[in-house]
Motif scaffolding. Structure first.
Motif, PDB file in Angstrom:
ATOM      1  N   THR A 253       0.670  -1.150   0.059  1.00  0.00           N
ATOM      2  CA  THR A 253       0.132   0.173  -0.197  1.00  0.00           C
ATOM      3  C   THR A 253       0.872   1.338  -0.034  1.00  0.00           C
ATOM      4  O   THR A 253       2.035   1.176   0.229  1.00  0.00           O
ATOM      5  CB  THR A 253      -1.054   0.037   1.206  1.00  0.00           C
ATOM      6  OG1 THR A 253      -0.006   0.208   2.376  1.00  0.00           O
ATOM      7  CG2 THR A 253      -1.908  -1.334   1.268  1.00  0.00           C
ATOM      8  N   ALA A 254       0.224   2.362  -0.116  1.00  0.00           N
ATOM      9  CA  ALA A 254       1.039   3.708  -0.013  1.00  0.00           C
ATOM     10  C   ALA A 254       1.819   3.706   1.187  1.00  0.00           C
ATOM     11  O   ALA A 254       3.010   4.412   1.194  1.00  0.00           O
ATOM     12  CB  ALA A 254       0.045   4.820  -0.279  1.00  0.00           C
ATOM     13  N   GLY A 255       1.109   3.389   2.473  1.00  0.00           N
ATOM     14  CA  GLY A 255       1.932   3.424   3.676  1.00  0.00           C
ATOM     15  C   GLY A 255       3.230   2.651   3.772  1.00  0.00           C
ATOM     16  O   GLY A 255       4.040   2.948   4.455  1.00  0.00           O
ATOM     17  N   SER A 256       3.186   1.543   2.679  1.00  0.00           N
ATOM     18  CA  SER A 256       4.502   0.594   3.036  1.00  0.00           C
ATOM     19  C   SER A 256       5.764   1.255   2.537  1.00  0.00           C
ATOM     20  O   SER A 256       6.759   0.753   2.886  1.00  0.00           O
ATOM     21  CB  SER A 256       4.016  -0.755   1.995  1.00  0.00           C
ATOM     22  OG  SER A 256       3.058  -0.975   2.363  1.00  0.00           O
ATOM     23  N   TYR A 257       5.680   2.197   1.797  1.00  0.00           N
ATOM     24  CA  TYR A 257       6.859   2.799   1.271  1.00  0.00           C
ATOM     25  C   TYR A 257       7.217   3.992   2.099  1.00  0.00           C
ATOM     26  O   TYR A 257       8.108   5.017   1.735  1.00  0.00           O
ATOM     27  CB  TYR A 257       6.566   3.453  -0.298  1.00  0.00           C
ATOM     28  CG  TYR A 257       5.989   2.469  -1.149  1.00  0.00           C
ATOM     29  CD1 TYR A 257       6.863   1.688  -1.723  1.00  0.00           C
ATOM     30  CD2 TYR A 257       4.708   2.279  -1.428  1.00  0.00           C
ATOM     31  CE1 TYR A 257       6.340   0.561  -2.839  1.00  0.00           C
ATOM     32  CE2 TYR A 257       4.265   1.441  -2.100  1.00  0.00           C
ATOM     33  CZ  TYR A 257       5.075   0.524  -2.816  1.00  0.00           C
ATOM     34  OH  TYR A 257       4.495  -0.478  -3.663  1.00  0.00           O
ATOM     35  N   ALA A 258       6.645   4.435   3.295  1.00  0.00           N
ATOM     36  CA  ALA A 258       6.936   5.589   3.887  1.00  0.00           C
ATOM     37  C   ALA A 258       8.639   5.671   4.474  1.00  0.00           C
ATOM     38  O   ALA A 258       9.282   6.399   4.244  1.00  0.00           O
ATOM     39  CB  ALA A 258       6.017   5.774   5.214  1.00  0.00           C
TER      40      ALA A 258
END
Length: 899
Positions: A253-258
């Motif tokens: 998800t988008a949060g995985s790349y934070a």
């Protein structure tokens, strides 16, 4: 690219990269010119019959035919003329782009007007020529088709020809037809693609002009991180789609790349440096040559009279002490573990016989068999402080014995070898030994270090593994055994890679005759396998295990969720917990989450001192997830209770190696007899004190120039600075750097090569790039001071066993598909040799550029190298009586007391 140069737009290529583009375009022009000449020749020499066109009613008068004829000839000559002009322009670009250096662009200043001329007028001419060619060919084919279809039957009978064979115009021949369409295609490439590039560049320029009128708000750190996060997300999504999600990615998800975005923002911050990929490639070539040159210089200085032994007394003294320590003392295991020798006398004798036979047959490299018992060391007879060393060693043994019986220690250090200062005669004798004896030189390792912003090599002495040392044989034998287990944990993808000829057939046949799908084979201890059961089948086929030997397998994968297996190895009397390394995009996210995480809270929870100590964030999260999963299922607890005489091994490769080291630290209080084998672990697993403490229960295996054990934030920053410095130091055109890399150089010419390509470190000419580089270094220094974790030095865990390749042919690299299929029929019989030695984490603190630095990390290569090394030492599938839980623990306790 040329159009971007004319507008000074920054793209992924620079002005000195136009040589390749100009060469390709020049060849395209010559192809156009040759085909147009053929078309013109064919039109002129064709037997024209305009009366047939009038007879069939396709044209009203013969003058119309000759009008089209003249127009076609004029159009061809027009295309031919601008093709010749374009060829001369490409030649000029080729010559001009080869001038100057990557940072001195003034010599290429004529590229801009040349590209502008090639952009505006020449592009318009090419577009007009393309349109004319398409229209002319369309009309020619229409008229020729009309004439052929309306030919009178009497004319065909008169000439005794079929209608399709009657040639009424040049387009009827096949050669002319093919050439005309090739010309159209090349003209389309020559006009349409540059036009699209020009539109994109102009759009960027218009956007920039608009931003000048209405400037946006200043981008903050969060905006940059959000930009990196979006780039990573798009890259992984495209890669996952292209690989049909075989390498994961669907759960991201988008949060995985934070965390990844934070790391990339910190390392790849845009500080105004104008660098393109070809600059980095040229800098990499120069850096390789510099490293080789400095290593050769260090080797020559070591043996030269008036060299290191005369200039650097501190370093010479350290080398002298290391030589005497490695030659006058056996490993602590041989001195201390009397019970160990009693248990394995038969094994030791067999190992000695094996070593002797291999030595006589030449299968063990010279130098490996020099570490025998104390009385057989020839270096003791070279008067390198023989009496003083032996006397001090005896005193040391007495003090250690007194420490064991009376628990009174502190006086042992005062009489150790470290207090001895060598004489000038002894240092000269050591230099002569290094100069004249090959086995002595083989003990020396050249360590790459950075000192005062300078890259240097420093000689150190490493202890080569000995076939007569039980601990050395034990570690090498276990490494060979369990690296195959770590390789099997990569499941069916690695199995098919290593068995290209028959892998897919074997797994398919296994699925047919031994179905393991969820409807035919229910096993609650196998989690996350695919519908064909290939993951479990791969483990069984690779290791020749029974289904009952797989106690538990969790193949699920996500960010910080690493697949792992618990196996029962009856042959070696161990319970093995193996953790898979990087294979999916989720694993890559865990790899790049490189920021150190404090171990203080973890230490309080699991009973060790974690104050001021750190671990790789992604690996710590993976270890915590596996620990929670183990506690939830209690498979490991039950396995150890059911097999009380079995040892426990936690193993892994790459990312799995780092997770295994951390998991071993967590489980050590519950299982004090466990031991971790880490194959190619990353160079940023533990902070220094925790890494040193892990020597009691971790052994790391590193193959040759593997880059991953050398990867840390500090080493990457040093590599980045070195590469940028190489770009600033290049004093020749970039293409000459690439030409130099294609040549073969001997040692003498290699020493002079950097002087031909590079300015001296202190002689970098002033330029805009050098000014930007100095500002970049200042900003990076400031950022490192601001970072809370800048002072933390991360390193490789445990003892480090380094396998150095000594064969001239690097044939242990996986071959291509065709060669692999050929090897299925006739396996390669070349012998590979490795010098296996113990090394320190400091020897792997910097990145050494090598052609094999990537392939040396491949798990198949590591397993193959360990297999060869174990066979050369005669310990493959031997030493079974040493693999009991209490034996290895006794060995490590002795090592700990000696330290």
């Amino acid at each position: 690219v040329q159009y971007a140069c004319s507008l000074w737009e920054r793209l992924i290529v620079a002005g000195d990269d136009l040589r390749i583009i100009a060469t390709f375009t020049f060849l395209l022009r010559m192809l156009q010119i040759s085909m147009i000449i053929y078309i013109v020749y064919h039109i002129i020499h064709f037997n024209h019959t305009p009366e047939i066109f009038v007879l069939t009613g396709c044209i009203s008068h013969e003058d119309s035919y000759w009008t089209w004829y003249n127009a076609s000839i004029a159009g061809c000559f027009f295309t031919l003329s601008y093709g010749v002009i374009g060829a001369f322009i490409e030649i000029a670009m080729f010559k001009i782009s080869g001038r100057g250096t990557p940072t001195e662009t003034d010599a290429r200043r004529h590229l801009v007007p040349l590209c502008k001329f090639n952009m505006v007028p020449m592009l318009m001419v090419r577009v007009a020529g393309f349109v004319f060619a398409v229209v002319a060919l369309t009309f020619a084919e229409r008229f020729c088709s009309c004439a052929r279809n309306n030919l009178p039957e009497e004319l065909l009978e008169e000439r005794n020809m079929a209608r399709r064979d009657f040639s009424v115009c040049p387009t009827s021949t096949r050669e002319w037809y093919v050439c005309a369409r090739l010309v159209i295609f090349t003209m389309a490439c020559d006009a349409l693609f540059p036009a699209i590039t020009l539109i994109v560049v102009l759009r960027q320029r218009i956007h920039r002009w608009y931003r000048r009128i209405r400037p946006p708000r200043e981008r903050g750190l969060e905006d940059v991180q959000r930009s990196w996060q979006l780039k990573c997300k798009r890259c992984c999504e495209c890669s996952s789609l292209m690989t049909c999600y075989m390498c994961g990615g669907q759960k991201l998800t988008a949060g995985s790349y934070a965390d990844v975005a934070i790391a990339l923002t910190d390392f790849f911050s845009d500080d105004g440096l104008d660098i393109v990929p070809s600059d980095i490639a040229a800098a990499m070539i120069c850096l390789v040559n510099i490293q080789k040159q400095k290593q050769i210089d260090c080797k020559n200085e070591l043996v030269r009279e008036g060299g290191i032994f005369a200039k650097d007394r501190r370093l010479a003294t350290r080398l002298w002490r290391q030589f005497n320590h490695s030659n006058n003392t056996r490993s602590p295991i041989s001195r201390r573990s009397g019970s160990m020798r009693d248990v394995s006398n038969s094994l030791k004798n067999s190992l000695s016989m094996t070593a002797e036979s291999l030595k006589n047959s030449g299968d063990i490299e010279e130098g490996l068999d020099t570490y025998q018992d104390d009385e057989s060391h020839p270096i003791e007879n070279e008067s390198l402080g023989q009496n003083r060393i032996s006397r001090n060693e005896e005193e040391k043994e007495e003090i250690i014995a007194e420490k064991e019986t009376q628990s009174t220690s502190t006086s042992s250090k005062s009489t150790s070898t470290s207090s001895i200062q060598p004489t000038d005669t002894e240092l000269e004798q050591l230099r002569q030994m290094i100069l004249t004896r090959r086995d002595t030189m083989q003990k020396i390792n050249f360590r790459l270090i950075h000192k005062d912003s300078r890259m240097l090599f420093e000689p150190t002495v490493s202890r080569v593994l000995s076939p007569s040392e039980p601990f050395d044989c034990l570690v090498l034998g276990e490494g060979s055994r369990y690296c195959a287990v770590a390789l099997a944990s990569y499941s069916w993808m690695m199995y098919m890679w290593t068995n290209k000829c028959t892998g897919a057939c074997r797994l398919t046949a296994n699925s047919i005759f031994h179905p393991r799908c969820f409807c035919c084979h229910s096993n609650d201890n196998i989690v996350g396998d695919n519908i064909c059961g290939w993951k479990e089948a791969t483990v069984l086929k690779s290791l020749d295990f029974e289904e009952s030997d797989i106690l538990y397998a969790n193949f699920r994968n996500d960010v910080s969720v690493n697949p792992y297996l618990i196996l029962r190895d009856e042959k070696w009397k161990t319970i093995v917990l193996t953790i898979r390394g990087t294979l999916s995009f989720e694993d890559m996210i865990s790899d790049v989450t490189i920021s150190p995480k404090s171990l203080e809270e973890i230490g309080k929870q699991f009973g060790f001192d974690g104050r001021g100590e750190y671990c790789h964030s992604g690996m710590l999260a993976g270890a915590k997830w596996i620990y929670d999963d183990l506690k939830r299922h209690k498979i490991l607890d039950k396995a150890m209770e059911a097999n009380p005489d079995f040892g426990l091994r936690i193993i892994g490769h790459s990312l799995g190696a780092g997770v295994a080291a951390m998991l071993g630290r967590v489980l050590r209080k519950q299982f004090p007899n466990l031991y971790c084998l880490c194959f190619s672990p990353p160079g940023c697993v533990f902070s220094e004190r925790t890494a040193k403490e892990s020597k009691d229960y971790v052994c790391s295996y590193v193959l040759h120039n593997d880059i991953v054990p050398r990867l840390s934030y500090a080493s990457l920053c040093n590599l980045r600075t070195d590469l940028i410095e190489m770009i600033a130091r290049i004093k020749v055109p970039k293409h000459k750097v690439f030409y130099a890399d294609l040549k073969s150089w001997n040692e003498k010419s290699l020493l002079s090569l950097p002087e031909k390509l590079l300015h001296g470190k202190e002689d970098i000419p002033k330029s805009q790039f050098s000014t930007e580089f100095e500002n970049f270094k200042a900003r990076q220094s400031q950022r490192q001071e601001e970072r809370d974790t800048a002072h933390i030095k991360m390193t490789v865990p445990g003892r480090i066993l380094h396998m150095v390749r000594t064969s001239t042919k690097l044939n242990n690299v996986p071959c291509g598909c065709l060669l692999s299929c050929a090897q299925c029929i006739a396996p390669c019989q070349e012998t590979k040799k490795y010098k296996v030695r113990w090394t320190e984490a400091e020897d792997l603190s910097e990145i050494y550029i090598s052609p094999t630095m990537m392939v040396d990390h491949f798990p198949y290569n590591v397993a193959h190298a360990l297999e060869i090394a174990a066979e050369s030492y005669g310990v493959a599938d031997q030493a079974t009586d040493l693999h009991k839980r209490d034996q290895l623990v006794g060995i490590l306790e002795g090592v700990k007391k000696d330290r």
